[in-house]
Enzyme design. Sequence first.
Site, mmCIF file in Angstrom:
data_model
loop_
_atom_site.group_PDB
_atom_site.id
_atom_site.type_symbol
_atom_site.label_atom_id
_atom_site.label_comp_id
_atom_site.label_asym_id
_atom_site.label_seq_id
_atom_site.Cartn_x
_atom_site.Cartn_y
_atom_site.Cartn_z
ATOM 1 N N ASP A 78 -8.003 -55.051 -19.053
ATOM 2 C CA ASP A 78 -8.400 -55.823 -20.220
ATOM 3 C C ASP A 78 -9.877 -55.547 -20.503
ATOM 4 O OD1 ASP A 78 -9.035 -58.081 -21.969
ATOM 5 O OD2 ASP A 78 -7.166 -58.968 -21.274
ATOM 6 N N ARG A 136 -11.475 -57.289 -23.254
ATOM 7 C CA ARG A 136 -11.844 -58.224 -24.310
ATOM 8 C C ARG A 136 -13.097 -59.032 -23.998
ATOM 9 N NH1 ARG A 136 -6.207 -61.116 -25.256
ATOM 10 N NH2 ARG A 136 -6.035 -60.601 -23.058
ATOM 11 N N SER A 184 -2.925 -71.869 -26.190
ATOM 12 C CA SER A 184 -3.133 -70.606 -25.484
ATOM 13 C C SER A 184 -2.649 -70.749 -24.055
ATOM 14 C CB SER A 184 -4.625 -70.247 -25.472
ATOM 15 O OG SER A 184 -4.868 -69.147 -24.631
#
Length: 427
Positions: free
Chosen positions: A338, A340, A362
């Site tokens: 990842d 991000r 979420s």
Amino acid sequence: MVAESDPAPPVAVSHGPSRHIRLTSHSGAVGTPVIRWGAATAAERGPVIGTTITRAHRNVIGTHSGSYSVYRALAVAAGALSRDHRADLTNTAPTDVIGPYEQWSRPGAIVSLDPWGAMVAEAFATELAGGYDIRPTIAVTKAHVILPEIAEAIVKGRLHPDGRILLPSGAALVTKAAVEPVWYLPGVAARFGCSETELRRVLFEETGGMYPELVTRGDLEVFLPPIGGQTVYIFGAPRDLADPTVELTARVHDECNGSDVFGSDICTCRPYLTHAIEECILGAQRGGVGVVAYSRKEGRALGEVTKFLVYNARKRQDGGDTAEQYFARTECVAGVQDMRFQELMPDVLHWLGIRKIHRLVSMSNMKYDAITGAGIEVGERVNIPDELIPPDARVEIDAKMAAGYFTPGPVPDADELRIAKGRGLAQ
Ligand SMILES: [Zn+2]
């Protein structure tokens, strides 16, 4: 030194054996407004000036519009745009006033956007009249958003038009804000636990030397990076976001073009997004407010080419597409699982004045940790209803739950993760 009028871009040039670096930009030019990041007022903070018209006025590294700055350069190169064009800001003022809030000057709270970015025309009217080319990095407007999932929710009786938040036509009324990245380099370095010098050097080297000022102009502390920004969709009154007594439903969503726009069923991105919008509408109708902050971080910020390569690697591996191998396949192609970096994400919530999220739509533990780590209280965590998960996305959901993503139900065990659930490429 090269004169200010020299049209050549700033370059570091080595001259024979001495290898000294010739700087093409001046430091501390007379009349260049100073940026005091985190100052309590716009006047004290000073304007962010990324113009290419008058180089002496520049007080940042890089130029405006994020990744679109390259298209601007193409437009100039093609002769379609005058490099001297200045934006006429008549009637462009925000439809809703956001802030200022205490977070805007709280040390370290906001390092990746300019909280005063929407107020440029008003806050720096004198400087604009004085010939400085100062551009907004945030714009706030109104819209109706019409989604088939919301229309379906009305048909199924989950949502009810009230003529205020949701119209009988299925259109939801929103305030939306577009936010360009503005990085305060000392603050970004602190957020990632590296030195500012190291951050500048790596940014310079990993962009192929695109911004020499990162290493030659230590006096310039603000960088306009050539990356995507964020869009904020607000359901209800924007001012209520800053009131912790008003119920706030929120989702921070990272771009997934394949699912969000085209309905690709290998992941849960669009179902999650539309579910969050439904929750935001319901929350706003209960007297609360809802917000979706949408970040341009396609494919976990790895980009869509990498993402599609990973899809093939997942579906062609021995044993088929399994949750057990979900993160490993990404890491094989991209080097990381990842990219991000949710560490910067809470900045937009601070810009909106948010102190408490009552309902966070979420499952991501990384998003949750970043939000609570930024001092924002989170009440309930709302996960996606099972019936909204496309069959081919079961691999992703199982892998995420096993990796620590939030779930109110059972976490899949090792045997469960080894069962191939993804569709083959030929199917
Ligand atoms: Zn997706």
